[in-house]
Motif scaffolding. Structure first.
Motif, PDB file in Angstrom:
ATOM      1  N   TYR A  73    -129.159  -3.888  29.415  1.00 15.05           N
ATOM      2  CA  TYR A  73    -128.386  -5.095  29.751  1.00 15.05           C
ATOM      3  C   TYR A  73    -127.375  -5.382  28.641  1.00 15.05           C
ATOM      4  O   TYR A  73    -127.775  -5.666  27.511  1.00 15.05           O
ATOM      5  CB  TYR A  73    -129.310  -6.308  29.895  1.00 15.05           C
ATOM      6  CG  TYR A  73    -130.153  -6.276  31.132  1.00 15.05           C
ATOM      7  CD1 TYR A  73    -129.783  -6.981  32.270  1.00 15.05           C
ATOM      8  CD2 TYR A  73    -131.327  -5.520  31.171  1.00 15.05           C
ATOM      9  CE1 TYR A  73    -130.550  -6.938  33.424  1.00 15.05           C
ATOM     10  CE2 TYR A  73    -132.103  -5.465  32.319  1.00 15.05           C
ATOM     11  CZ  TYR A  73    -131.711  -6.173  33.441  1.00 15.05           C
ATOM     12  OH  TYR A  73    -132.462  -6.133  34.582  1.00 15.05           O
ATOM     13  N   LEU A 125    -118.475  -5.333  34.395  1.00 15.50           N
ATOM     14  CA  LEU A 125    -118.877  -5.114  35.793  1.00 15.50           C
ATOM     15  C   LEU A 125    -117.839  -4.246  36.503  1.00 15.50           C
ATOM     16  O   LEU A 125    -118.161  -3.370  37.295  1.00 15.50           O
ATOM     17  CB  LEU A 125    -118.979  -6.479  36.490  1.00 15.50           C
ATOM     18  CG  LEU A 125    -119.674  -6.529  37.845  1.00 15.50           C
ATOM     19  CD1 LEU A 125    -121.101  -6.039  37.746  1.00 15.50           C
ATOM     20  CD2 LEU A 125    -119.660  -7.949  38.386  1.00 15.50           C
ATOM     21  N   TYR A 130    -122.603  -0.511  34.358  1.00 15.59           N
ATOM     22  CA  TYR A 130    -123.573  -1.614  34.260  1.00 15.59           C
ATOM     23  C   TYR A 130    -123.330  -2.628  35.380  1.00 15.59           C
ATOM     24  O   TYR A 130    -122.197  -3.030  35.615  1.00 15.59           O
ATOM     25  CB  TYR A 130    -123.447  -2.328  32.906  1.00 15.59           C
ATOM     26  CG  TYR A 130    -123.698  -1.426  31.715  1.00 15.59           C
ATOM     27  CD1 TYR A 130    -124.996  -1.051  31.356  1.00 15.59           C
ATOM     28  CD2 TYR A 130    -122.637  -0.932  30.955  1.00 15.59           C
ATOM     29  CE1 TYR A 130    -125.218  -0.210  30.275  1.00 15.59           C
ATOM     30  CE2 TYR A 130    -122.855  -0.094  29.873  1.00 15.59           C
ATOM     31  CZ  TYR A 130    -124.150   0.263  29.533  1.00 15.59           C
ATOM     32  OH  TYR A 130    -124.378   1.101  28.470  1.00 15.59           O
ATOM     33  N   THR A 131    -124.415  -3.062  36.027  1.00 15.00           N
ATOM     34  CA  THR A 131    -124.234  -4.014  37.136  1.00 15.00           C
ATOM     35  C   THR A 131    -124.878  -5.370  36.855  1.00 15.00           C
ATOM     36  O   THR A 131    -124.773  -6.288  37.663  1.00 15.00           O
ATOM     37  CB  THR A 131    -124.837  -3.457  38.438  1.00 15.00           C
ATOM     38  OG1 THR A 131    -126.192  -3.101  38.184  1.00 15.00           O
ATOM     39  CG2 THR A 131    -124.074  -2.252  38.938  1.00 15.00           C
ATOM     40  N   ASP A 132    -125.565  -5.507  35.704  1.00 10.96           N
ATOM     41  CA  ASP A 132    -126.188  -6.795  35.345  1.00 10.96           C
ATOM     42  C   ASP A 132    -125.862  -7.110  33.890  1.00 10.96           C
ATOM     43  O   ASP A 132    -126.251  -6.347  32.990  1.00 10.96           O
ATOM     44  CB  ASP A 132    -127.706  -6.714  35.506  1.00 10.96           C
ATOM     45  CG  ASP A 132    -128.097  -6.398  36.942  1.00 10.96           C
ATOM     46  OD1 ASP A 132    -128.233  -7.341  37.727  1.00 10.96           O
ATOM     47  OD2 ASP A 132    -128.231  -5.201  37.268  1.00 10.96           O
ATOM     48  N   ILE A 133    -125.190  -8.220  33.662  1.00 14.26           N
ATOM     49  CA  ILE A 133    -124.721  -8.560  32.316  1.00 14.26           C
ATOM     50  C   ILE A 133    -125.091 -10.003  32.003  1.00 14.26           C
ATOM     51  O   ILE A 133    -125.067 -10.861  32.887  1.00 14.26           O
ATOM     52  CB  ILE A 133    -123.177  -8.385  32.217  1.00 14.26           C
ATOM     53  CG1 ILE A 133    -122.789  -6.937  32.558  1.00 14.26           C
ATOM     54  CG2 ILE A 133    -122.649  -8.725  30.838  1.00 14.26           C
ATOM     55  CD1 ILE A 133    -122.009  -6.784  33.804  1.00 14.26           C
ATOM     56  N   TYR A 156    -125.741 -15.403  34.086  1.00 19.36           N
ATOM     57  CA  TYR A 156    -126.038 -14.044  34.574  1.00 19.36           C
ATOM     58  C   TYR A 156    -124.880 -13.619  35.466  1.00 19.36           C
ATOM     59  O   TYR A 156    -124.555 -14.279  36.450  1.00 19.36           O
ATOM     60  CB  TYR A 156    -127.341 -14.110  35.366  1.00 19.36           C
ATOM     61  CG  TYR A 156    -127.738 -12.863  36.115  1.00 19.36           C
ATOM     62  CD1 TYR A 156    -127.782 -11.613  35.496  1.00 19.36           C
ATOM     63  CD2 TYR A 156    -128.122 -12.940  37.469  1.00 19.36           C
ATOM     64  CE1 TYR A 156    -128.184 -10.484  36.202  1.00 19.36           C
ATOM     65  CE2 TYR A 156    -128.529 -11.814  38.171  1.00 19.36           C
ATOM     66  CZ  TYR A 156    -128.561 -10.590  37.532  1.00 19.36           C
ATOM     67  OH  TYR A 156    -128.959  -9.472  38.222  1.00 19.36           O
ATOM     68  N   SER A 158    -123.443 -10.528  37.753  1.00 20.80           N
ATOM     69  CA  SER A 158    -123.942  -9.270  38.315  1.00 20.80           C
ATOM     70  C   SER A 158    -123.309  -8.954  39.653  1.00 20.80           C
ATOM     71  O   SER A 158    -122.597  -9.766  40.245  1.00 20.80           O
ATOM     72  CB  SER A 158    -125.457  -9.362  38.501  1.00 20.80           C
ATOM     73  OG  SER A 158    -125.723  -9.982  39.746  1.00 20.80           O
ATOM     74  N   LYS A 159    -123.643  -7.755  40.100  1.00 18.06           N
ATOM     75  CA  LYS A 159    -123.223  -7.300  41.414  1.00 18.06           C
ATOM     76  C   LYS A 159    -123.765  -8.250  42.479  1.00 18.06           C
ATOM     77  O   LYS A 159    -123.098  -8.570  43.451  1.00 18.06           O
ATOM     78  CB  LYS A 159    -123.808  -5.894  41.602  1.00 18.06           C
ATOM     79  CG  LYS A 159    -123.475  -5.212  42.890  1.00 18.06           C
ATOM     80  CD  LYS A 159    -124.051  -3.804  42.870  1.00 18.06           C
ATOM     81  CE  LYS A 159    -123.911  -3.169  44.239  1.00 18.06           C
ATOM     82  NZ  LYS A 159    -124.240  -1.771  44.257  1.00 18.06           N
ATOM     83  N   SER A 160    -125.010  -8.752  42.267  1.00 21.05           N
ATOM     84  CA  SER A 160    -125.654  -9.573  43.297  1.00 21.05           C
ATOM     85  C   SER A 160    -125.006 -10.954  43.455  1.00 21.05           C
ATOM     86  O   SER A 160    -125.104 -11.557  44.503  1.00 21.05           O
ATOM     87  CB  SER A 160    -127.147  -9.728  43.005  1.00 21.05           C
ATOM     88  OG  SER A 160    -127.316 -10.441  41.798  1.00 21.05           O
ATOM     89  N   LYS A 190    -134.026 -12.497  37.115  1.00 22.81           N
ATOM     90  CA  LYS A 190    -134.173 -11.851  38.419  1.00 22.81           C
ATOM     91  C   LYS A 190    -134.677 -12.817  39.491  1.00 22.81           C
ATOM     92  O   LYS A 190    -134.530 -12.565  40.678  1.00 22.81           O
ATOM     93  CB  LYS A 190    -135.130 -10.650  38.327  1.00 22.81           C
ATOM     94  CG  LYS A 190    -134.547  -9.458  37.568  1.00 22.81           C
ATOM     95  CD  LYS A 190    -133.372  -8.844  38.312  1.00 22.81           C
ATOM     96  CE  LYS A 190    -132.832  -7.623  37.615  1.00 22.81           C
ATOM     97  NZ  LYS A 190    -131.614  -7.095  38.225  1.00 22.81           N
ATOM     98  N   ILE A 334    -118.934  -4.226  43.382  1.00 24.78           N
ATOM     99  CA  ILE A 334    -119.953  -5.278  43.474  1.00 24.78           C
ATOM    100  C   ILE A 334    -120.586  -5.351  44.851  1.00 24.78           C
ATOM    101  O   ILE A 334    -121.319  -6.274  45.165  1.00 24.78           O
ATOM    102  CB  ILE A 334    -119.396  -6.670  43.076  1.00 24.78           C
ATOM    103  CG1 ILE A 334    -118.238  -7.083  43.972  1.00 24.78           C
ATOM    104  CG2 ILE A 334    -119.014  -6.707  41.620  1.00 24.78           C
ATOM    105  CD1 ILE A 334    -117.684  -8.444  43.685  1.00 24.78           C
TER     106      ILE A 334
END
Length: 683
Positions: A73, A125, A130-133, A156, A158-160, A190, A334
């Protein structure tokens, strides 16, 4: 008169305090000028160059921490030294890093600690794997006792959450980064979840950005890149995206730096992109014939002499590639797949010049209408679905989503589910598209959607298709039991020629097609008569007139069929007037959202599906004025667009209203007359 004293930044004190904590936790942190790793360093410098920022282009502190599941991360920390400079949110409660015009909001990014950190996180991103920072902002001031008061914001990115960023919680120091606390901190991260409403809002926000980026990209290439035809532009976007997708652990995404603008034979920028696409397609295990076709098509544009010619140390291809990746990279990264590809293809269709076509033939089906067709055709995880005029594959994407969802909801074994998902994508979808440039968009769409592109064929479904699989099993029949279609309306019978051919190649199942409604009232009489000799018309649905607003204003209907069962003359057909589907559409270029749910649209679409399947018992929002059952004459072929009869016999109520209207008019006339007489001067 005393001058007002401006508050002085205490940023050095804040940095000293926080860095002291990091040191005491024995963390390997890097300061502003130091390198964390080349991938992250490069991402940060690229992002700022792109956005035109100047000055402090680096976060104050960078770390890379590993979680117990071995994932890394990136942690980015930005310090400020003033009161109330922690975070600037917009009226939706989101970190406000974009202006109303969708430009970077540099004032906020530069002035507020969290906004700066979230901006850096988006750079990572966008430009790394990396997809979560974790983005951290910290600011503070000295109170009247010279004591430091500080605030910390932890977000947070992230892609999500589409890169917008979510607040993790309240923290009074940075000890959540300690090795012994980090795993439980990531558990907290999470467990953050977005409500459906928040997801919709974020998607809407991202959609606005996608629109702005696509228009900007198109204008930029159109105005500044000479010698590129419409097809070239489409192929360049497709090639650039495929080359930068990468496959974790197997094919590294192509970077801008990989293009050297060399004139050496076999090593031009075009050659490099072609090799990367080749590696990607190999790993995707696409059939050889399919792979060769894609490569051949893209190669024609990528390897031309002009586009690889070097001027001022750079080829035109490298320049265009960089523009595409900078403007679009974040969106497919993303995972806004359907929304992203839908927007991308709408914009690219307009590049292809089809919108000027007097026939207005290539009109993309809005995604919510595609989903409706899929539900009306009763598609599930075991369906075999085909589309004879695939376009950008929007209908097949909708079918694939429905099939994958059904598989998820009904399969309890993870192994079985995995196998089923592979089977759906590789064997249960087939599309035909005759226009090669549009065909490339369909391929790209299905690759972005997780690769259901195996059986998208570049063929004329009316003349070149024998009903067999295109790749993998070319001697086997595709066992289609669901047909969905939005045909080109210039084809014979408004496109009913496609319907007749497809239905006659099927043994069972259902079909749902959206077509110009004149197909059901005379334009396709002969086709319809022949179709009804073998298949049953279950429903005829009149769609809103402005369904394709901005693209076309024809009245469309959806016709639903049961396959391989002759239409009997006593068969009841469901006629549904769906003119009010609950959505309000506008065609304003600057509107943030041209589709608004103003009257229970989602419920109306569900009720429509239920009415077609189960009949009158499902009437709830709609009334007998919109739902009508009647027979058609199978020998006619022009009586498919019926509506509920209107009772023209006057009631006592109508009579009373007429009399009262007449009396009111009579009285008003008498009063006017009286007023005139009173006002007229005496003789």
């Amino acid at each position: 008169m005393r001058e007002k004293k401006t508050a002085q930044s205490i940023e050095p004190n804040i940095a000293d305090l926080a860095n002291g904590w990091l040191k005491s936790y024995q963390l390997d942190y890097k300061l502003e000028q130091e390198s964390l790793n080349t991938e992250i360093d490069k991402a940060l410098s690229d992002y700022f160059t792109k956005n035109g920022g100047s000055g402090a282009n680096r976060p104050d502190v960078k770390l890379l921490l590993q979680h117990e599941n071995m994932n890394f991360y990136p942690i980015l920390i930005e310090y400020k030294g003033y009161k109330n400079k922690l975070v600037k949110l917009d009226n939706q409660g989101q970190v406000e890093n974009r202006t109303a015009k969708n430009d970077p909001y540099f004032k906020n990014i530069n002035s507020y600690a969290v906004n700066g950190a979230v901006h850096y996180a988006n750079a990572i991103l966008h430009h790394t794997s990396y997809t979560d920072i974790i983005a951290i902002g910290m600011t503070g001031y000295k109170d009247e006792n010279e004591k430091i008061q500080y605030q910390i914001g932890v977000y947070y990115v992230s892609k999500s959450n589409f890169g917008i960023g979510q607040k993790v919680g309240e923290f009074s120091d940075l000890s959540f980064l300690k090795r012994e606390n980090f795993d439980s901190f990531i558990k907290q991260v999470k467990s953050l979840s977005l409500t459906q409403e928040e997801i919709e809002k974020l998607k809407e926000q991202r959609e606005r950005e996608i629109n702005a980026s696509l228009v900007k990209l198109n204008n930029d290439i159109y105005q500044n890149e000479k010698g590129l035809g419409e097809n070239d532009r489409v192929y360049l976007v497709a090639a650039s995206i495929i080359a930068t997708l990468g496959i974790p652990g197997k094919v590294a995404p192509l970077e801008k730096e990989d293009l050297k603008s060399s004139i050496e034979k076999g090593n031009t920028d075009g050659d490099i992109i072609v090799r990367k696409i080749q590696a990607f397609l190999e790993e995707k295990q696409l059939p050889k014939a399919k792979k060769d076709l894609i490569l051949r098509t893209l190669q024609n544009t990528l390897t031309t002499e002009n586009i690889n010619k070097v001027s001022n140390g750079e080829s035109q291809l490298k320049r265009v590639f960089a523009k595409i990746i900078d403007d679009l990279g974040i969106y497919y990264k993303i995972g806004l797949t359907t929304d992203f590809t839908g927007k991308l293809f709408n914009e690219m269709y307009s590049w292809l010049g089809f919108t000027q076509d007097k026939l207005n033939d290539v009109v993309l089906t809005p995604s919510y209408v595609a989903t409706l067709l899929v539900k009306l055709a009763r598609i599930n995880k075991d369906s075999y679905v085909w589309d004879f005029a695939t376009g950008s594959a929007g209908l097949l994407v909708a079918a694939m989503n429905e099939m994958l969802n059904d598989a998820k909801n009904t399969t309890t074994s993870p192994d079985e589910l995995k196998q089923k998902e592979i089977q759906i994508k590789a064997e249960q979808l087939l599309g035909l598209e005759v226009l090669s440039n549009v065909y490339m968009l369909a391929i790209l769409n299905m690759i972005l959607m997780g690769d259901g592109s195996s059986n998208i064929l570049n063929k004329n479904s009316l003349t070149d298709f024998d009903g067999n699989y295109g790749f993998g099993k070319p001697s086997e029949k595709f066992p289609a039991d669901a047909f969905i279609l939005n045909p080109p309306y210039s084809a014979k019978g408004n496109g009913m020629i496609f319907v007749e051919k497809a239905l006659n190649m099927m043994n069972k199942g259902y079909a749902a097609i959206i077509i110009q409604n004149s197909a059901g009232s005379g334009k396709a009489k002969e086709y319809n008569q022949r179709i009804l000799k073998k298949h049953t018309l279950l429903a005829s649905i009149k769609m809103p007139i402005d369904l394709f607003i901005g693209k076309s204003s024809v009245q469309t209907n959806i016709y639903v069929f049961k396959i391989n069962e002759k239409h009997e003359k006593d068969e009841m057909v469901k006629f549904i007037d769906f003119s009010n589907d609950g959505y309000t559409r506008t065609n304003r270029k600057k509107a943030s959202n041209n589709l608004k749910d103003t009257d229970r649209a989602i419920e109306r679409y569900q009720e429509l599906v239920n009415l077609v399947r189960f009949g009158r018992s499902k009437l709830n929002i709609f009334t007998d004025k919109e739902y009508y059952e009647n027979t058609i004459d199978p020998e006619n072929g022009a009586d498919w667009n019926q509506s509920a009869p209107i009772d023209t016999k006057p009631t006592l109520q109508d009579f009373k209203k007429t009399v009262s209207d007449y009396l009111a008019w009579e009285v008003s006339n008498l009063l006017k007359q009286q007023n005139k007489e009173e006002e007229s001067p005496g003789k």
